[in-house]
Design a protein around this motif. Structure first.
Motif, short mmCIF file in Angstrom:
data_model
loop_
_atom_site.label_atom_id
_atom_site.label_comp_id
_atom_site.label_asym_id
_atom_site.label_seq_id
_atom_site.Cartn_x
_atom_site.Cartn_y
_atom_site.Cartn_z
N GLY A 172 87.58 -94.96 -34.07
CA GLY A 172 88.48 -94.92 -32.48
C GLY A 172 89.61 -95.61 -32.88
O GLY A 172 90.77 -95.08 -32.41
N ALA A 204 87.71 -88.79 -26.94
CA ALA A 204 87.25 -89.84 -27.44
C ALA A 204 85.33 -89.67 -27.40
O ALA A 204 84.80 -89.73 -28.43
N THR A 248 89.33 -88.35 -31.76
CA THR A 248 89.93 -89.67 -31.31
C THR A 248 91.62 -89.61 -31.52
O THR A 248 92.17 -90.21 -30.52
N MET A 299 84.01 -93.42 -27.84
CA MET A 299 83.35 -92.50 -28.55
C MET A 299 81.74 -93.07 -28.72
O MET A 299 80.94 -92.09 -28.88
N GLU A 332 89.18 -95.88 -27.38
CA GLU A 332 88.78 -94.88 -28.00
C GLU A 332 87.53 -94.83 -28.65
O GLU A 332 86.46 -94.34 -28.67
N GLU A 333 87.41 -96.34 -29.44
CA GLU A 333 86.36 -96.53 -30.19
C GLU A 333 84.80 -96.73 -29.15
O GLU A 333 83.89 -96.17 -29.48
#
Lengths: 369, 505
Positions: free
Chosen positions: A289, A264, A78, A99, A95-96
């Motif tokens: 993330g 990610a 990430t 992911m 990114e969170e």
């Protein structure tokens, strides 16, 4: 600012000496620990003893370092994802969510495809599909950004919540494909054994850590040497110059954001082929993330530095968590205070890298006319 | 204009005594002395970085000197801010105007004035402003919004503002940079009206042009020091240039020495209409190998659009553009480049060059790069250019934004003239010496002259009329998107060109 007979000024540096690039982060680390130490002392803990135990649990014991590397593995990914996009002034803060989608995509591949694949191809396929679903999650924000100039900050952030609820729905809200059918307890359906890596010995570190590190080095080289890396650096520096040279801004924006999303997504996939082996809502709790953005910022978007920063951060997490179960339990919040302080001081320290502190005696002007 | 003598000693309206001002790594002013008489027009002449703007900023209260003193009417004043300067009757008009576009002239003039009544009566203010304007021969309608004004008119608003606030001494930073010749003449009339009223004017300039001609005295600075101070008629431009640069400078006209050959760039009835406004109207011109065609005009009359159309950054809405006989309308920058065009945009850092990237990386910008960027050959090329063109830089990996304007322009010209290769024979150059020192101007002109001699077709689009007249074999004047005047370089009548630039032909 004038104090007494002295004038204190910040003077811009013409160039920053190389050692400052190391000294400033190191200094901010020391100051962060001092601030954390004040909190520890105030709450009745010995700062030195607590830090000793934090370092041992996070880095120096064999159990500690393997736990840390295990946690660092997705965090490196990430972090790379954020660094990759931020370098081109594309602020992907999704990114969170990307992911989570990587976790969903790779779990699907691990359940549905892995059984039909030869052994050596199973894990790579799962990882690639996880990366692809991560990229898919940033596709819409990327198109909106490239074609209409919509702020990717807002769109990627909002999609994080969509992704979060998607995972919750698959595990808690429905009895669908991703839910383990064998038990009434809400948990993910396990992927095929061939779709998983074995950890090193009895540790929590998986071979994915090697992939993550190699990826960082490869990216470092690629962005330094390739035409793609060159074009992104021109574009980041001056979009008008890129336009002047006939570079395709739409293509660059799309490819950078999609690749960032893929990195990610890979973080989520590494979680599946490693410790989780399924869609695991546990990933929603640890914010890898968002932490990746912090890691990238601290690493000044340098891919190799991302690896070191990710390990540092993961160690603080692991060590901080262990402190809760010592004889004089330290709240996990202390570890969070430390992380926050590191970031604050590192960003604040920038001013000393760019400027020089000068203290001058105030001179009395004499007139000779 | 007489000096005011009191008890045998000359009383200066404003003086600097041994002023020293340091910035990190730079000694901007080194024990500078400067004197301004009441009713005097005084030019502060020097190259970029010579320290003249720093001195002007010290004189108006923007900077505090590290050492030395500022004297007003013979007594020392410690100016703490431009407002404080204004209270002492000193005002500065900056090169980039500080006006609010949406406000009327009257509103802009009174803006920041401390002694306004609580309730503003627009009519009263407008009358006051009109009165001040009229007294100094500055025709302005105070009800007009500033957004609708030309650069020259905006400058008048700034001057009226300074006078309204009671300025006795006016410092003008590069006052003629944005003006058409007739506007410059009007500015000078105002300046004369001011000096007759006992006010003093300081021109801060890096150009040996008109401002020097109307000055009673010229003080020349170089490297933070005063290198000379001469009264009107005591020195010619050549001597002043030498004081500025420290060596002999050749700014005499350069014309083509070879007979122009085949046409390489041709525009045929090119037009551009954008947002319903005609930006470029029906322009036809041709540039032959071995000649420079110069396009003169006041900024904002279509120069930028014309350059972008030729460079392929914008597609024309009508007409044809031919390079080497091939049609290149709207095919994009890369293909236009392949067809043989090199382009030096007006905005050096930020369009022509990527400011944070190194000289080496900026040289590969227009190359065909392949998968991996070949920086080895670019480094060799960069080092050759640095030596050949005397580019002052620590090394070839220095970011271009750290170079001086002249040196970054040399990098850009090197890439567009030499690195582009023989197949690139059309060169479009926009305001190549804007903001550059006399020495750098000479170097750039020499490079353009060399490009011409090597058989390139050069289209020079410049707001600097002197530059066009110095270099061009053919001069075209652009006004509101049309070519309104066309004349051979050696037959130019400066007055006719000036009138055409102002749209008065």
């Amino acid at each position: 600012m004038i104090i007494g007979n002295f004038r204190i000024e910040l003077e811009p540096r013409l160039s920053s000496p190389k050692w400052l690039y190391l000294a400033v982060p190191a200094g901010s680390l020391v100051f962060a620990f001092i601030v954390g130490g004040i909190f520890l002392a105030l709450t009745g803990h010995s700062p030195i003893g607590t830090y000793g135990s934090l370092i041992s649990h996070g880095y120096t014991s064999s159990k500690g370092i393997t736990n840390t590397l295990g946690l660092a593995t997705p965090l490196i990914c990430t972090g790379l994802a954020a660094a990759f996009a931020f370098r081109m002034n594309l602020f992907n803060i999704g990114e969170e969510g990307q992911m989570y989608l990587g976790m969903i995509g790779s779990a699907w591949a691990g359940i549905a495809l892995a059984g039909h694949l030869p052994h050596v191809l199973a894990v790579p396929t799962v990882l690639i599909i996880g990366a692809a679903t991560g990229a898919f999650w940033v596709l819409l924000p990327a198109i909106l950004r490239a074609k209409l100039g919509t702020s990717e900050i807002v769109s990627t952030l909002l999609l994080n919540y969509v992704a979060l609820n998607l995972v919750n729905y698959f595990i808690y809200g429905s009895r669908g494909f991703f839910r383990d059918p064998t038990t009434s307890f809400p948990q993910g359906r396990g992927v095929e054994e061939t779709a998983r890596f074995h950890s090193f010995g009895t540790s929590n570190t998986y071979p994915t850590v090697i992939i993550a590190v190699l990826l960082a080095v490869a990216l470092y080289w690629f962005m330094k040497r390739s035409n793609f890396g060159y074009e992104t650096s021109v574009f980041a520096d001056s979009p008008n110059t890129a336009r002047y040279a006939g570079m395709n801004a739409t293509k660059l924006t799309l490819s950078v954001l999609l690749f960032s999303g893929a990195l990610a997504g890979l973080a989520g996939a590494m979680y599946v082929v490693g410790p989780a082996g399924k869609v695991d809502p546990g990933l929603l709790q640890i914010g890898l993330g968002y932490a990746g953005i912090v890691v990238a910022a601290l690493a000044r978007y340098n891919f190799v530095a991302v690896v070191l920063t990710a390990i540092l951060f993961a160690g603080l997490r692991v060590g901080g968590a262990s402190l809760q179960i010592s004889s004089n339990p330290v709240p996990i919040a202390i570890a969070v205070v430390l992380q926050g302080s590191v970031l604050l001081f590192a960003l604040g320290g920038e001013i000393f890298r760019r400027n020089r502190l000068r203290i001058r005696r105030v001179q009395q002007v004499s007139v000779a006319s | 204009m007489g000096s005011h003598r009191l008890g045998g000693a000359t009383l200066f309206a404003l003086s600097a005594r041994q002023v020293t001002k340091r910035f990190p790594g730079v000694l901007a002013n080194d024990r500078v002395d400067f004197d301004l008489l009441p009713g005097e027009v005084h030019t502060l002449l020097g190259e970029n970085g010579a320290g003249k703007s720093t001195l002007a900023s010290v004189l108006c209260g923007l900077y505090k000197p590290d050492e030395g003193a500022v004297l007003r009417n013979g007594t020392q004043v410690r100016l703490t801010s431009p407002r404080h300067g204004l209270q002492n009757g000193i005002a500065m008009v900056h090169q980039h105007f500080r006006l609010v576009d949406r406000f009327t002239i009257a509103e802009n003039v009174v803006l920041g004035h401390r002694n306004l009544p609580f309730r503003l009566r627009a009519n009263d203010l407008e009358d006051q402003v009109a009165q001040v304007a009229e007294r100094f021969g500055l025709p302005l309608d105070p009800r007009v919004t500033v957004g609708e004004l030309s650069a020259g008119q905006r400058q008048r608003v700034e001057i009226v503002k300074a006078l309204y606030q009671g300025a006795e001494i006016l410092l003008l930073d590069e006052p003629t940079a944005l003006l058409a010749p007739p506007e410059v003449e009007k500015l000078f009339e105002t300046v004369r009206a001011m000096t007759q009223a006992g006010k003093s004017v300081v021109f801060v300039s890096h150009k040996l042009g008109e401002v020097v001609d109307i000055s009673d005295r010229v003080t020349v600075m170089r490297d933070g020091r005063v290198t000379g101070s001469v009264a009107r008629g005591e020195a010619d431009t050549r001597k002043l240039a030498e004081l500025m640069v420290g060596r002999d400078i050749d700014l005499s006209p350069r014309r083509s020495r070879v007979a122009a050959q085949e046409t390489l760039l041709q525009l045929d009835k090119v037009g551009l209409t954008k947002d319903g406004i005609e930006r470029i109207a029906n322009i036809s011109l041709s540039v032959r190998a071995g000649e420079i065609v110069g396009i003169a005009g006041v900024s904002g009359n279509g120069q930028r659009e014309l350059a972008e159309i030729v460079a392929g950054l914008q597609a024309p809405t009508s007409g044809e553009i031919l390079i080497n006989g091939a049609r290149v309308n709207g095919i994009g920058t890369r293909k236009v480049r392949e067809a043989g065009l090199a382009y030096v945009p007006e905005d050096r850092l930020g369009t022509g060059l990527a400011p944070s990237l190194s000289i080496v990386d900026n040289l590969v910008l227009t190359r065909d790069r392949g998968f991996l960027v070949d920086r080895k050959s670019a480094l060799v090329e960069a080092e050759a250019f640095i030596k050949q063109l005397e580019i002052k830089t620590p090394h070839a990996h220095t970011a271009t934004r750290k170079l001086s304007g002249g040196n970054s322009q040399k990098v850009l010209l090197a890439r567009e003239i030499f690195a582009a290769g023989d197949n690139s024979r059309v060169l479009v150059v926009c305001s190549p010496t804007r903001g550059l020192d006399v020495g750098a101007v000479e170097a750039v002109h020499k490079l353009l002259d060399e490009a011409r001699s090597s058989g390139k077709a050069v289209l020079l689009i410049s707001e600097d009329l002197d530059e066009v007249l110095t270099l061009a074999d053919k001069v075209l004047v652009l006004y509101r998107g049309s070519v309104v005047h066309e004349v051979a370089g050696h037959e130019v009548d400066v007055e006719a060109v000036g009138l055409a630039m102002a749209g008065l032909s």
